[in-house]
Design an enzyme around this catalytic site. Structure first.
Site, PDB file in Angstrom:
ATOM      1  N   GLN A 139       0.815  -1.223   0.000  1.00 57.07           N
ATOM      2  CA  GLN A 139       0.000   0.000   0.000  1.00 57.07           C
ATOM      3  C   GLN A 139       0.843   1.265   0.000  1.00 57.07           C
ATOM      4  O   GLN A 139       0.318   2.346  -0.286  1.00 57.07           O
ATOM      5  CB  GLN A 139      -0.976  -0.003   1.179  1.00 57.07           C
ATOM      6  CG  GLN A 139      -0.326   0.145   2.544  1.00 57.07           C
ATOM      7  CD  GLN A 139      -1.322  -0.030   3.700  1.00 57.07           C
ATOM      8  OE1 GLN A 139      -1.688  -1.145   4.035  1.00 57.07           O
ATOM      9  NE2 GLN A 139      -1.743   1.070   4.292  1.00 57.07           N
ATOM     10  N   CYS A 145      -5.306   0.635   3.854  1.00 54.51           N
ATOM     11  CA  CYS A 145      -5.336  -0.787   4.203  1.00 54.51           C
ATOM     12  C   CYS A 145      -6.717  -1.382   3.984  1.00 54.51           C
ATOM     13  O   CYS A 145      -6.856  -2.529   3.584  1.00 54.51           O
ATOM     14  CB  CYS A 145      -4.927  -0.970   5.655  1.00 54.51           C
ATOM     15  SG  CYS A 145      -6.053  -0.176   6.817  1.00 54.51           S
ATOM     16  N   HIS A 278      -5.901  -1.203  11.654  1.00 56.21           N
ATOM     17  CA  HIS A 278      -5.331  -1.737  10.423  1.00 56.21           C
ATOM     18  C   HIS A 278      -6.215  -2.855   9.877  1.00 56.21           C
ATOM     19  O   HIS A 278      -6.634  -3.734  10.627  1.00 56.21           O
ATOM     20  CB  HIS A 278      -3.918  -2.252  10.707  1.00 56.21           C
ATOM     21  CG  HIS A 278      -3.138  -2.607   9.484  1.00 56.21           C
ATOM     22  ND1 HIS A 278      -3.175  -1.842   8.338  1.00 56.21           N
ATOM     23  CD2 HIS A 278      -2.322  -3.649   9.214  1.00 56.21           C
ATOM     24  CE1 HIS A 278      -2.404  -2.411   7.417  1.00 56.21           C
ATOM     25  NE2 HIS A 278      -1.882  -3.503   7.924  1.00 56.21           N
ATOM     26  N   ASN A 299      -0.885  -9.345   4.780  1.00 59.62           N
ATOM     27  CA  ASN A 299      -0.755  -7.901   4.992  1.00 59.62           C
ATOM     28  C   ASN A 299      -0.531  -7.224   3.638  1.00 59.62           C
ATOM     29  O   ASN A 299      -0.389  -7.902   2.609  1.00 59.62           O
ATOM     30  CB  ASN A 299       0.407  -7.627   5.965  1.00 59.62           C
ATOM     31  CG  ASN A 299       0.320  -6.242   6.595  1.00 59.62           C
ATOM     32  OD1 ASN A 299      -0.585  -5.453   6.298  1.00 59.62           O
ATOM     33  ND2 ASN A 299       1.273  -5.928   7.457  1.00 59.62           N
TER      34      ASN A 299
END
Ligand SMILES: *[C@@H]1O[C@H](CO)[C@@H](O)[C@H](O)[C@H]1NC(C)=O
Length: 335
Positions: A139, A145, A278, A299
């Site tokens: 990102q 996110c 997150h 992630n």
């Protein structure tokens, strides 16, 4: 300035990188003065400051972070080491602002949970091995996110319902999902992203509408050419890891975590809180060699972070919220 324990752990998150990639560089670095180190670091990561005041401020943060890393590694208390990475001139607060971007909001209970009565739950699941997970994305310095989390879950259900793994566009969400709560690089929520995608009648591909890590205007023509659709989304019952397992056994699931305190090595067991900041995606679960149960989490911080971009987070802990709040607000799109 004395660092609190929470700060130290947060900085650990900030500064942990793949050790192999940067060891040679950090060796050459340790012989240089702090000023030289900062210059070398700036050159390595192409960092430019707008004036000398900004540079001085950044240098001071860089110095504090590097000194913390060195004392952490000297102390040798933990089984892992920290290293300087591209975020080394950011304070923990700045890092969280620029990288995370999950806007916590109290959960509105959803009407149904389609996996409620599921009984056949395998003891291991890894959606990567079933071809339902696209490669790790990054990102960058944009707090979206929420878009990466929602897109990864949608890529999963699309593969499961159509047989096709298609990398979908986060940038379309960043640029076009702006009339509700979601605010591009300034944060958003996965559920709101799903709502936009339903109204938009789908999302286009990553290659048609590539990621550029900044807020831009909505490119309507691109946004109109849909590569995949969802028909709805559901929230997993909150604070219930057994329910989360039923869901993840059936598809990748968007989850929110408190990333403030995370670091990694093997299975992450804390410490962290439950201030959700997150959005990530649970793409499996299992049990490690030493018997620790974990969630497998994708992630969006590039593949040099964590375990090739993934983190295994301890599962089935005593707290009902789950580690780092992972069981607090999970949700998934439906085909
Ligand atoms: C689960 O089972 C209960 C009891 O039979 C039923 O009322 C409920 O609708 C079922 N839930 C789903 C999602 O099928």
């Amino acid at each position: 300035m004395a660092l609190t324990l929470q700060n130290k752990l947060s900085i650990a998150l900030l500064l942990v990188v793949g050790l192999c990639a940067s060891q040679a560089w950090s060796r050459s670095l340790s012989a240089a003065s702090m000023n030289e180190r900062h210059e070398m670091w700036m050159a390595k990561y192409g960092r430019v400051y707008k004036d000398t005041a900004e540079k001085e401020r950044r240098f001071n943060t860089f110095k504090e972070n590097v000194e913390y890393i060195e004392s952490f590694n000297r102390a040798g208390i933990k089984p892992y080491k920290l290293d300087v990475n591209e975020f080394a001139d950011l304070t923990n607060e700045e890092f969280q602002e620029s990288r995370n971007g999950y806007r916590f909001k109290p959960l509105v209970t959803s009407s149904s949970f389609k996996y409620e009565n599921v009984t056949a739950v395998p003891s291991n699941m890894d959606w990567r091995t079933k071809g339902a997970v696209t490669p790790i994305k990054d990102q960058g310095q944009c707090g979206c996110c929420w878009a990466f989390s929602a897109v990864a879950a949608m890529e999963g259900i699309t593969k499961l319902s159509t047989g096709k793994l298609i990398s979908l566009s986060e940038q379309e969400l960043v640029d076009c999902d702006t009339s509700g709560e979601d605010q591009g690089c300034n944060g958003g929520l996965m559920d709101d992203a799903f709502e936009f995608i339903i109204k938009n009648k789908g999302l286009t591909t990553e290659s048609n509408y590539p990621y550029d890590a900044t807020d831009g205007s909505c490119k309507k023509a691109k946004s109109g050419s849909h590569a995949a659709q969802i028909s709805g989304y559901e929230d997993v019952p909150a604070n219930n890891e057994a329910a989360l397992m039923k869901a993840v056994a059936n598809q990748p699931v968007s989850v929110a975590i408190d990333a403030g305190g995370s670091d990694f090595h093997g299975v992450f067991t804390g410490e962290c809180g439950t201030d959700l900041d997150h959005g990530v995606t649970a793409v499996g679960y299992g049990t490690s060699d030493d018997g620790t149960q974990y969630w497998l989490v994708k992630n969006s911080w590039g593949s040099s972070w964590g375990e090739n971009g993934y983190i295994r987070m301890q599962r089935d802990i005593d707290a009902k919220e789950g580690l780092c709040g992972i069981a607090m607000q999970p949700s998934y799109p439906t085909a």
